[in-house]
Each structure stands twice: as C-alpha cells, then as structure tokens.
Write a protein that holds these residues in place. Structure first.
Motif, PDB file in Angstrom:
ATOM      1  N   UNK A   5       0.798  -1.300   0.001  1.00 12.67           N
ATOM      2  CA  UNK A   5       0.033  -0.102   0.076  1.00 12.67           C
ATOM      3  C   UNK A   5       0.968   1.233   0.008  1.00 12.67           C
ATOM      4  N   UNK A   6       2.190   1.105  -0.349  1.00 11.69           N
ATOM      5  CA  UNK A   6       3.164   2.291  -0.042  1.00 11.69           C
ATOM      6  C   UNK A   6       2.830   3.324  -1.483  1.00 11.69           C
ATOM      7  N   UNK A   7       2.543   2.688  -2.570  1.00 15.03           N
ATOM      8  CA  UNK A   7       2.440   3.197  -3.714  1.00 15.03           C
ATOM      9  C   UNK A   7       0.787   3.766  -3.971  1.00 15.03           C
ATOM     10  N   UNK A   8       0.535   4.866  -4.522  1.00 11.21           N
ATOM     11  CA  UNK A   8      -0.536   5.651  -4.553  1.00 11.21           C
ATOM     12  C   UNK A   8      -1.475   4.718  -5.300  1.00 11.21           C
ATOM     13  N   UNK A  46       9.664  -1.168   0.456  1.00 14.10           N
ATOM     14  CA  UNK A  46       9.075  -0.292  -0.472  1.00 14.10           C
ATOM     15  C   UNK A  46      10.483   1.013  -0.830  1.00 14.10           C
ATOM     16  N   UNK A  47      10.192   1.482  -1.939  1.00 14.11           N
ATOM     17  CA  UNK A  47      11.210   2.510  -2.263  1.00 14.11           C
ATOM     18  C   UNK A  47      10.516   3.614  -3.314  1.00 14.11           C
ATOM     19  N   UNK A  48      11.150   4.704  -3.113  1.00 10.57           N
ATOM     20  CA  UNK A  48      10.905   5.817  -4.033  1.00 10.57           C
ATOM     21  C   UNK A  48      12.036   6.149  -4.905  1.00 10.57           C
ATOM     22  N   UNK A  49      11.523   6.531  -6.236  1.00 11.42           N
ATOM     23  CA  UNK A  49      12.383   6.942  -7.076  1.00 11.42           C
ATOM     24  C   UNK A  49      11.843   7.954  -8.122  1.00 11.42           C
ATOM     25  N   UNK A  50      12.648   8.643  -8.720  1.00  4.66           N
ATOM     26  CA  UNK A  50      12.059   9.843  -9.641  1.00  4.66           C
ATOM     27  C   UNK A  50      12.060   9.431 -11.054  1.00  4.66           C
ATOM     28  N   UNK A  51      11.142   9.672 -11.744  1.00  2.00           N
ATOM     29  CA  UNK A  51      10.998   9.361 -13.378  1.00  2.00           C
ATOM     30  C   UNK A  51      10.376  10.435 -13.859  1.00  2.00           C
ATOM     31  N   UNK A  52      11.109  11.075 -14.709  1.00  2.00           N
ATOM     32  CA  UNK A  52      10.540  12.306 -15.748  1.00  2.00           C
ATOM     33  C   UNK A  52       9.927  13.175 -14.961  1.00  2.00           C
ATOM     34  N   UNK A  53      10.797  13.571 -13.964  1.00  2.00           N
ATOM     35  CA  UNK A  53      10.262  14.718 -12.693  1.00  2.00           C
ATOM     36  C   UNK A  53       9.343  14.339 -11.757  1.00  2.00           C
ATOM     37  N   UNK A  73      -3.979   2.654   3.972  1.00  2.00           N
ATOM     38  CA  UNK A  73      -2.926   2.993   4.956  1.00  2.00           C
ATOM     39  C   UNK A  73      -1.847   1.840   4.832  1.00  2.00           C
ATOM     40  N   UNK A  74      -0.626   2.058   5.594  1.00  2.00           N
ATOM     41  CA  UNK A  74       0.316   1.042   5.548  1.00  2.00           C
ATOM     42  C   UNK A  74       0.094   0.072   6.714  1.00  2.00           C
ATOM     43  N   UNK A 120      -6.083  -9.417   0.503  1.00  2.00           N
ATOM     44  CA  UNK A 120      -6.827  -8.815  -0.838  1.00  2.00           C
ATOM     45  C   UNK A 120      -5.880  -7.498  -0.935  1.00  2.00           C
ATOM     46  N   UNK A 121      -5.376  -7.422  -2.272  1.00  2.00           N
ATOM     47  CA  UNK A 121      -4.918  -5.933  -2.803  1.00  2.00           C
ATOM     48  C   UNK A 121      -5.629  -5.604  -3.842  1.00  2.00           C
ATOM     49  N   UNK A 122      -5.907  -4.338  -3.741  1.00  2.00           N
ATOM     50  CA  UNK A 122      -6.929  -3.867  -4.708  1.00  2.00           C
ATOM     51  C   UNK A 122      -6.374  -2.421  -5.147  1.00  2.00           C
TER      52      UNK A 122
END
Length: 407
Positions: free
Chosen positions: A9-12, A162-169, A140-141, A33-35
């Motif tokens: 659930x970390x991703x929007x 979980x990780x965050x990166x930047x793609x095309x800004x 929520x997490x 369940x993942x949705x």
C-alpha cells in the motif's frame, strides 16, 4: 533511490485488507486482498515445476491475455494444487465473487494460494472472506502490513519492502510483500510475491523489467532444494504517479528496473533468511568466474549444499565442504587457484589461498560465522564474472517443522 516504509500500500492508489476465514488456521488471519483504484498493467513470473497449482494456471492466463488487472486475492493454509478441474473452478468462483463486489471484470482478478498440497479449498469460506475484505480495504500502511501477515504459512515474520525514485520529474513508489520459508529453490519465481507501483509503464516493459530482475533475485535463493507448485510473482502498475509512460528502454526504464531490483532482492533475502528453522542468512558470492553462467552455477552449488548449510548452523569453518560443492557443480576451474573468505558483521577472514588453508584463527572464524548474516566469498581467478546466491543454515528445527506440516 530512497527506501520508505510500507509494502503493497506504499504506492498511490493501492489498498489492502485481510481477514480470518478459517481455511486451515483457527487463531489468525489467513486471507489478504490487494486492490487498485485504477486498472493496472500486470506482469508475472511463475513456477517452473511441471506440477502447477490451479492459481498459477489462472494467473498465467490473466497476465498473458487480460487487458488489465485490478485485484489480487490470496489465501494461506491450502495450496489449491493437484486439485483438478474443481480447483480451477474455485479460482473462477473467487474471481467472480470479487468481480461482483468490486465491480471489476472477472479477468481482472488474480488469485494465489499457499499451504498444503492436495486439499480442496473451502470455497464458501473463501467467498465469505472476499466479502469481508471488500468492506475493509484501506490504503494505509497498517492494512498493507496486516496483509503481509495474513499470507504467511511457516514464515516467522512478515516480509515487506518499498522504495521511491524519480521518473521524468515525478516521484514514483514501488512496494511489495512476499511469503516464503520452505519449499524454496531457484529457477522459478519463488513462493508468493506481490509488487505494486504507481509508475506508468506499458505491460510489455513491465514484464521485461520483472523478468530481468527475477534472474538475479528470486532465482538465486534456495532453502531446501524443493521447487514449489505455487510460485508466483505479480507486479501491478496503475500509473497514478503521472510520470511519462515508459514504452521503451530509456533512462526512466533503467531507473525503474533498479528500484524494482532493490525491492525484489530485499524480499528474496528475507525469504532466504527466514528459511524453515533457520538461524542465519547464508550468502555465497562467487567472483572472478570465467562467465556469468559459471558464477551462477557455482554460487548455487554452495548455497544448496546440505553439508555446508549444516556447517553454517554449527558456526564451523569447514571450508572443505565449500570447495567440494564448487567442485561437483559441473563448472571447470583450477582448484589450486581458488581463494575463500568468510565475512559477516564481525569481520572478514581469508580461509584458503590458492586451494590451500591459510593459518587462520578458528576462534575468529567461529565468531564471524556466529552472526545472523554470514557470507562466503569464493574468488575463482578465472575472469571477471560474478554472482550471488542466498540461502540459510540447516537446523534441527527444519526436520521438526516438515515432519508434521500437514497436521
């Protein structure tokens, strides 16, 4: 790349839920369940075992033929493997129930099962569990964390990354959860792993990214030499991060692959270190091999050696077992050129040089091997290729766990 809290659930746009359906366990949650609030591009890799569980067959068809996916329903306790047409029908029943409740197509619902082989699912409990979870979905997490707990079998703890990166800004997030403790062996996907991302990426590029990262992560771990009937890794991408959609191998694609690799490696190592009865994660690095293929074969040969695994459990620097495992791997090399080291948080120690033991301290070696993460490094001095495999020690408890697993 930034490591962040959470899992699926970390991703929007991704939600999760869990429930106690009473499938096998009577004192814990056993369904998740993942949705996604939006349709997702989906990719998957699956077991190479000729005996494939019904959910594997169902999911392979959806990954190949469906326009999109939007939900995953997972149960623990019963594997729905070797269950014939009835078992495959239960996959359809689960998808149909989810479709009705979530107002999404049946072929947008993926299913996964883990547990005892040969038993039929109590489909009434499965469908009741789906209904309960449909009302509890949250982004929520904590909901993601509870989902990771619900899919465990003999695992001793939940597994998330979980990780965050930047793609095309734009900031994008990749998160995942997995379960796996026993019946784990390379050349498949490895048990159950679910990855979610809000990145915008085509289905073709998503599949290529997953397949490329699986090679050096899930396919490089082994607990017990047994390849499961249910191994499944699924990646869902809903595009809500708003980055420029990845449709080709460009800089954004490479960045995405690096982040996906990080999550998959982290989850793979968690599974290897949580092998049934294990007390230590055992890492084997082969360096300066003649080719990548040789390095892979050599590292897997050592990490799957029962005698070596037992020595790691006993904190015994029995290097002869490692050299022996290298020798029967099928790879040609000069044993009189091999150097071997043991390494952990307690230090690094050369054990053999040019195939012969050096004058090392057994006490220091034991100290290094007493950590909960231990690495053996084999320098083959044959070329520039390298590979890393992960496994665990072999303990008394592995036998205890598997002697009465069905009961």
């Amino acid at each position: 790349m930034k490591k962040v809290e959470g899992g699926v659930t970390a991703a929007e746009g991704f939600q999760a839920a869990s429930t106690a359906a009473g499938i096998k366990y009577k004192d814990r949650t056993d369904m998740a369940m993942i949705y996604s609030t939006e349709p997702c591009a989906v990719a998957g890799t699956f077991t190479t075992n000729v005996v494939k569980a019904a959910p594997v067959k169902w999911d392979k068809d959806i990954v190949k033929n469906s326009a999109f996916a939007q939900a995953v329903v997972v149960n623990a306790g019963i594997a729905n493997a070797c269950t014939g047409t009835e078992g495959l029908g239960y996959c359809k029943d689960t998808a149909k129930k989810t479709s009705e409740l979530m107002d999404i197509p049946e072929d947008a619902v993926l299913v996964a099962s883990t547990g005892v082989i040969g038993k039929q699912l109590p489909i009434d409990r499965i469908c009741a569990g789906v209904e309960q979870m449909s009302k509890k979905l949250s982004g929520d997490l904590t909901s993601g964390h509870n989902a990771a707990l619900a899919i465990m079998t003999t695992d001793t703890h939940e597994k998330e990354a979980a990780v965050e990166v930047e793609l095309s800004g734009k900031k994008i997030t990749i998160g995942g959860m997995c379960k796996g403790s026993g019946m784990i062996h390379p050349n498949m996907c490895t048990m159950l792993s679910f990855i979610t991302t809000d990145a915008a990426i085509s289905k073709e590029m998503l599949q290529e990214a997953l397949s490329s990262t699986v090679t050096d992560t899930y396919n490089m771990i082994s607990v017990d030499g047994d390849t499961s009937t249910n191994d499944t890794c699924l990646v869902l991408a809903n595009g809500l991060a708003g980055n420029e959609k990845i449709k080709e191998k460009n800089e954004d694609y490479e960045t995405f692959c690096e982040a996906l690799y990080y999550v998959n490696e982290a989850l793979a190592k968690m599974m290897a270190g949580d092998g049934e009865g294990a007390t230590a994660l055992f890492e084997v690095k082969v360096v300066h091999a003649a080719s990548k293929e040789d390095a892979v074969i050599l590292s897997k040969s050592v990490v799957t050696s029962s005698l070596t695994k037992a020595a790691i459990f006993g904190h015994d620097a029995n290097w002869g077992r490692i050299l022996c495992a290298l020798g029967y791997s099928g790879v040609e090399f000069d044993p009189e050129q091999v150097d071997l080291y043991f390494e952990s948080a307690a230090g690094k120690l050369m054990i053999i040089k040019d195939g012969v033991a050096v004058d090392y301290s057994e006490e220091e070696a034991t100290k290094i091997l007493s950590e909960n993460e231990v690495t053996a490094i084999a320098d083959m001095k044959m070329g520039e290729a390298c590979a890393t495999a992960w496994g665990c020690d072999l303990t008394y408890d592995y036998i205890k766990i598997n002697a009465d697993y069905r009961s």
